[in-house]
Design an enzyme around this catalytic site. Structure first.
Site, short mmCIF file in Angstrom:
data_model
loop_
_atom_site.label_atom_id
_atom_site.label_comp_id
_atom_site.label_asym_id
_atom_site.label_seq_id
_atom_site.Cartn_x
_atom_site.Cartn_y
_atom_site.Cartn_z
CG LEU A 229 13.09 20.13 -15.87
CD1 LEU A 229 12.20 19.25 -16.74
CD2 LEU A 229 12.83 19.89 -14.39
CG ASP A 230 21.56 20.60 -14.01
OD1 ASP A 230 22.20 21.31 -14.80
OD2 ASP A 230 22.09 19.69 -13.34
CB ALA A 231 22.01 16.91 -15.76
#
Length: 571
Positions: A229-231
């Site tokens: 889960l990016d950023a």
């Protein structure tokens, strides 16, 4: 779906959206999960000491064939089962930021290959897909539809008047938060946490949540064993706050976890939150009911600091605070990644003067520093941009290759010995140095550590005895092999950080299930270190794992930058 799980999902929806909206959303989510029944392949679950992750772009090793096939073939030939997870950084069509401004989440970039290449890859490795769902490309159908007034994408983005006070919002870039976009009804100022081309999605709209849940299940159906889960820390927005780590963000991640538990329980969640350690560990949730894995971001800069100062004291003191969470949670122990070496995780650990010293080290070695903008308008270090090999070895003061490789390998051995799972960036696996030409070509600091290596050239280098890349690759694979053979290195095995010598980072790992104990010693200095053993270990005797000696003495000598892993001999 199990009744308890359904009730848990309902409770999370109610927390985020209120009872009325939750009541209408729950049956839609249940139906969504049902639509994927039978479409998601079974996969391996959990983890062991045999697990390690490679982090790489799909086109890191271009060649005659599609890059995904070249990468897959190279790993099969040279790495085999020494690595179990492969994190393929965004392989979707994009418009900027090397893949992190996604145009279409559900397509493979044609120049990389096809979904069939991804699925073939997943037969040999547990694949990690990126879910870049905090933001999306300005060229995506979501943003275009929003600006064109398409009812299907109403409220998919966050539009605010240009004079809105956003000063409280945490900024990781020295760029405006709101950017102007032409729209059918005039001009819209859209929320862009990272850049104008990366427009944030509006999760306060439940339709956005449903769309992203469908995407996450689609990734599982396409062979993902883990989703990064990016950023993710910035997912939920509420003016007047920092818009980081808000309770709604945590609850939505837990909801993602619940949905996977219902439809694909083997799929793990990895959160990318490059923040101070205390904030970072909050993404494990309550004893591991949120993400199963988080990056151990403080490791990367603290290992550089230890080798720079030839003193393991700060690393030792910090590592004492790392707590085992539960059998459902594990740290991903990294040094380099596709991004820079995070500086925020050093906050509260290194002094401001020491942090400035690290920044200067990066600049002296051909790298750079990227800053973040604070609420008061000031700027502070966000990350260091340089290859990890050059962070450890000064390219301006070269040493014999064997010495530089030895020094680099101790930096890679420490994450392998610690509680958790090691994550190795492809340019660390291959001993890459700064790509200064890449920075000149793109004008972006992060390009220094993202270059593509033509696979034919790489193979030629690896055939050369004594070559830096050959020595690094062989050294890392040897460490991984030894780690995989000993249950004391299981990600959940007990960890005790010891103070045995100022220049030695020492860990005792113990597996209560098998009874095996390993003492891992790492000399971060350029001089020999004589390490007195704890009384109990000296009495039982120790056997070297990185050699054939059997040891029965009260001390161990470590030559400069040497790694000694020793197993207790109960006899």
């Amino acid at each position: 779906m199990e009744r308890d799980l359904l009730q848990r999902i309902g409770g999370r929806l109610e927390f985020v959206y209120g009872p009325a909206v939750a009541a209408s959303l729950l049956p839609r989510i249940e139906a969504l999960i049902g639509r994927f029944e039978g479409r998601i392949p079974a996969g391996a679950a959990g983890w062991s000491q045999k697990d390690a992750m490679l982090i790489t772009y799909g086109d890191s090793l271009p060649g005659a064939n599609a890059p995904l096939r070249e990468l897959h073939g190279f790993l099969r030939r040279h790495v085999g089962g020494h690595l179990s997870f492969v994190h393929l950084l965004p392989f979707y069509p994009y418009t900027s930021d090397d893949g992190f401004s996604v145009v279409d989440y559900r397509e493979v970039r044609p120049e990389l290959g096809r979904w069939e290449d991804i699925e073939a890859f997943s037969e040999d490795y547990r694949l990690v897909f990126d879910a870049v769902i905090n933001h999306v490309s300005a060229a995506s159908r979501y943003v275009k539809g929003f600006l064109e007034g398409d009812p299907a994408y109403e409220d998919f983005c966050i539009s605010l008047p240009p004079g809105t006070d956003t000063s409280s919002v945490l900024r990781t870039r020295a760029l405006p938060l709101l950017h102007e976009f032409p729209a059918r009804d005039g001009v819209r100022w859209l929320w862009t946490t990272f850049s104008r081309d990366q427009v944030d999605l509006n999760f306060s709209n439940p339709e956005v949540l449903l769309e992203m849940l469908d995407l996450l299940l689609f990734y599982a159906a396409r062979g993902a064993s883990m989703v990064r889960l990016d950023a993710i820390a910035y997912l939920w927005k509420r003016l007047g706050t920092s818009c980081a780590h808000l309770p709604e963000t945590h609850e939505i991640i837990k909801l993602f976890r619940d949905v996977y538990d219902a439809a694909a329980p083997h799929v793990l969640l990895l959160t990318e939150t490059n923040v101070p350690h205390r904030e970072n560990v909050s993404y494990f949730g309550n004893a591991g009911d949120e993400a199963q894995m988080i990056y151990n971001f403080s490791l990367a800069p603290l290992i550089v600091w230890s080798l720079h100062r030839e003193d393991a004291g700060v690393l030792t003191e910090w590592a004492r605070g790392i707590e085992w969470i539960s059998p459902r949670a594990a740290y991903l122990n990294i040094t380099a990644t596709h991004d820079g070496i995070g500086m925020r995780p050093t906050e509260g650990i290194l002094s401001e003067e020491e942090r400035r010293e690290l920044v200067q080290l990066a600049r002296d070695r051909g790298g750079a520093m990227t800053s973040k903008r604070n609420a008061d308008g000031s700027e502070t270090p966000y990350e260091l941009n340089l290859s990890y090999f050059d962070a450890i070895n000064d390219p301006g003061r070269p040493s014999p290759v064997e010495w530089e490789v030895r020094k680099f390998l101790v930096s890679q051995a420490i994450p392998m010995a610690m509680m958790g799972i090691p994550g190795i960036y492809i340019h660390s696996l291959l001993g890459s140095r700064n790509d200064l030409e890449g920075v000149r070509r793109t004008g972006r600091a992060r390009s220094i550590n993202r270059h593509a290596l033509p696979v034919a050239d790489l193979e030629a280098e690896l055939r050369s005895p004594g070559n830096r890349r050959r020595l690094v690759l062989d050294g890392i694979l040897r460490l991984l092999r030894i780690r995989s053979e000993h249950s004391a290195f299981h990600p959940d095995a007990r960890q005790e950080i010891l103070s045995l010598h100022p220049a030695v980072f020492a860990i005792r790992r113990s597996n209560s299930g098998t009874g095996e104990t390993v003492l891992a010693l790492h000399n971060v200095s350029s001089v020999e270190a004589r390490v007195p053993l704890p009384a109990g270990d000296a009495r039982t005797g120790l056997q070297y794992l990185l050699g054939r000696e059997t040891f029965r003495d009260a001390a161990v000598s470590l030559s400069p930058y040497q790694v000694r892993w020793l197993r207790c001999d109960p006899k």
